[in-house]
Design a protein around this motif. Structure first.
Motif, PDB file in Angstrom:
ATOM      1  N   LYS A   1       0.804 -11.014   7.977  1.00  0.00           N
ATOM      2  CA  LYS A   1       0.398 -10.070   6.934  1.00  0.00           C
ATOM      3  C   LYS A   1       0.656 -10.672   5.554  1.00  0.00           C
ATOM      4  O   LYS A   1      -0.174 -10.544   4.636  1.00  0.00           O
ATOM      5  CB  LYS A   1       1.123  -8.722   7.093  1.00  0.00           C
ATOM      6  CG  LYS A   1       0.631  -7.705   6.088  1.00  0.00           C
ATOM      7  CD  LYS A   1       0.846  -6.275   6.473  1.00  0.00           C
ATOM      8  CE  LYS A   1       0.204  -5.372   5.429  1.00  0.00           C
ATOM      9  NZ  LYS A   1       0.364  -3.960   5.678  1.00  0.00           N
TER      10      LYS A   1
ATOM     11  N   LYS B   1       0.866  -1.191   0.000  1.00  0.00           N
ATOM     12  CA  LYS B   1       0.000   0.000   0.000  1.00  0.00           C
ATOM     13  C   LYS B   1       0.893   1.228   0.000  1.00  0.00           C
ATOM     14  O   LYS B   1       1.726   1.400   0.899  1.00  0.00           O
ATOM     15  CB  LYS B   1      -0.915   0.012   1.226  1.00  0.00           C
ATOM     16  CG  LYS B   1      -2.136  -0.874   1.059  1.00  0.00           C
ATOM     17  CD  LYS B   1      -3.152  -0.630   2.155  1.00  0.00           C
ATOM     18  CE  LYS B   1      -4.355  -1.534   1.980  1.00  0.00           C
ATOM     19  NZ  LYS B   1      -5.304  -1.442   3.107  1.00  0.00           N
TER      20      LYS B   1
ATOM     21  N   ARG C   1      -8.172  -8.971   3.643  1.00  0.00           N
ATOM     22  CA  ARG C   1      -7.207  -7.955   4.106  1.00  0.00           C
ATOM     23  C   ARG C   1      -7.848  -6.985   5.099  1.00  0.00           C
ATOM     24  O   ARG C   1      -7.173  -6.375   5.913  1.00  0.00           O
ATOM     25  CB  ARG C   1      -6.599  -7.215   2.905  1.00  0.00           C
ATOM     26  CG  ARG C   1      -5.405  -6.356   3.265  1.00  0.00           C
ATOM     27  CD  ARG C   1      -4.539  -6.000   2.079  1.00  0.00           C
ATOM     28  NE  ARG C   1      -3.463  -5.100   2.481  1.00  0.00           N
ATOM     29  CZ  ARG C   1      -2.431  -4.776   1.728  1.00  0.00           C
ATOM     30  NH1 ARG C   1      -2.291  -5.281   0.520  1.00  0.00           N
ATOM     31  NH2 ARG C   1      -1.498  -3.931   2.181  1.00  0.00           N
TER      32      ARG C   1
HETATM   33  N1  GLY Z   1      -2.358  -1.503   6.979  1.00  0.00           N
HETATM   34  C1  GLY Z   1      -3.346  -2.389   6.546  1.00  0.00           C
HETATM   35  C2  GLY Z   1      -3.054  -3.008   5.222  1.00  0.00           C
HETATM   36  O1  GLY Z   1      -1.930  -2.978   4.763  1.00  0.00           O
HETATM   37  O2  GLY Z   1      -3.942  -3.543   4.627  1.00  0.00           O
END
Ligand code: GLY
Length: 357
Positions: free
Chosen positions: A219, A142, A233
């Protein structure tokens, strides 16, 4: 050193370990044959870490240019975005050259967005130097900048080619900034990893390498499935729905980590009061958050947060989605209505009122 590999639209490694910046040039050389590397950083980080990065890159045979922005969120601006693009163009940086983002989330997001758009895309490497950037913003692609209408409203999904996380850089952070990033670490334990949650009850600094590795693995697993944030997500937003409203209502005097901390504890308070989570789960989230000197309450009222939340960019139609934790280590969605009470539906107003009690 621990390596975690992401398999999104790009496959790349996240390397985590003490002292990695000293050899960053050699690491990059194994991947990329740029002539010039442009290192973007901020004035605080430059004083602490820029020379070791430029020395290592120069020793590896790269021509190195540096670009230093003022620290702070105000640098994630249109002005800085275009100024950095102009700098690259003036220095005739080509698509086969490379950008490096050395710093926290602001440097990473700005540099990543410039990398995504300069010449329609140039490779970049993330070198996070804050806990928040190490466990969250440097991973997953992102990138973006803020505009007057809101934070992160302009951006791109654009993955780095490598993330080098030197855990020694975290020792230079003020305690409050370090703890701020720990809110995101607690989040990972809550939503996905009861064992990580237990680890966090012991001092974090001696185990920071394995903790970061665990967070970025979680993540990674999520981003591998849903890079463009259309599904799972969203679970990374636990604590963020109320948190973003608090950040905004405070005109960003409440930091992101503090706001997420309050958001996690308050949504769990509401869930416990509405019979959707146990007292034990709520107390576990509250007590661990407080142990990191993070706030667990806010003086803002439900009315003050309500308007901000109904204009949240994550709202869809008449519904707003919360991430809730019924049992530490897993999470669920709770969709609430932003309209007034109809039948048995849970409304946003009810959640907020219960959250803030
Ligand atoms: N910070 C949350 C994401 O990267 O989706």
């Amino acid at each position: 050193m621990v390596t975690v590999t992401v398999n999104a639209s790009k496959t790349y490694d996240i390397q985590i370990g003490a002292g990695l910046l000293i050899n960053c040039g050699e690491k990059i050389k194994m991947l990329h044959h740029a002539k010039t590397v442009v290192v973007v950083t901020d004035d605080n980080v430059a004083k602490l870490h820029l020379s070791k990065v430029t020395q290592s890159l120069t020793s590896a045979g790269y021509q190195v240019l540096t670009y230093v922005i003022p620290h702070g969120e105000q640098s994630k601006s249109r002005e800085q975005y275009f100024a950095l693009l102009d700098f690259l163009a003036e220095n005739r940086i080509t698509r086969t050259d490379l950008l490096v983002a050395l710093g926290g989330g602001v440097v990473g997001d700005l540099t990543g967005f410039v990398a995504a758009t300069y010449l329609r895309g140039i490779d970049f490497v993330q070198m996070p130097t804050t806990v928040l950037a190490a466990v969250d913003s440097s991973v997953g692609g992102k990138t973006g900048i803020d505009i007057p209408a809101g934070k992160n409203l302009v951006g791109a999904f654009y993955q780095p080619i490598l993330v080098i996380c030197d855990t020694l850089t975290l020792n230079t952070l003020p305690e409050s900034v370090y703890n701020d990033g720990c809110a995101e670490i607690i989040k990972y334990g809550c939503i996905a990893d009861a064992e990580l949650f237990e680890w966090l009850k012991s001092p974090i600094r001696p185990q920071i390498e394995r903790v970061i590795a665990r967070c970025v693995s979680i993540k990674r697993d999520i981003v591998n499935q849903d890079e463009r944030d259309t599904g799972i997500r969203a679970t990374l937003n636990f604590g963020h729905t109320i948190g973003h409203a608090i950040e905004k209502a405070s005109h960003f005097s409440v930091t992101h980590g503090q706001a997420v901390a309050i958001g996690m504890v308050r949504i769990e308070n509401a869930m416990q009061r509405l019979g959707l989570a146990s007292q034990e789960t709520f107390e576990a989230v509250r007590d661990l958050t407080a142990a990191y000197d993070l706030p667990v309450q806010t003086a803002f009222t439900a009315d003050e947060l309500y308007d901000t939340m109904t204009t949240d960019k994550k709202r869809s139609g008449d519904r707003l989605r919360f991430i809730i934790v019924k049992k530490i280590g897993s999470c669920e969605y709770l969709d609430v209505s932003v309209k007034e009470l109809q039948g048995n539906e849970i409304t946003l107003r009810t959640v907020l009122e219960e959250a803030l009690k």
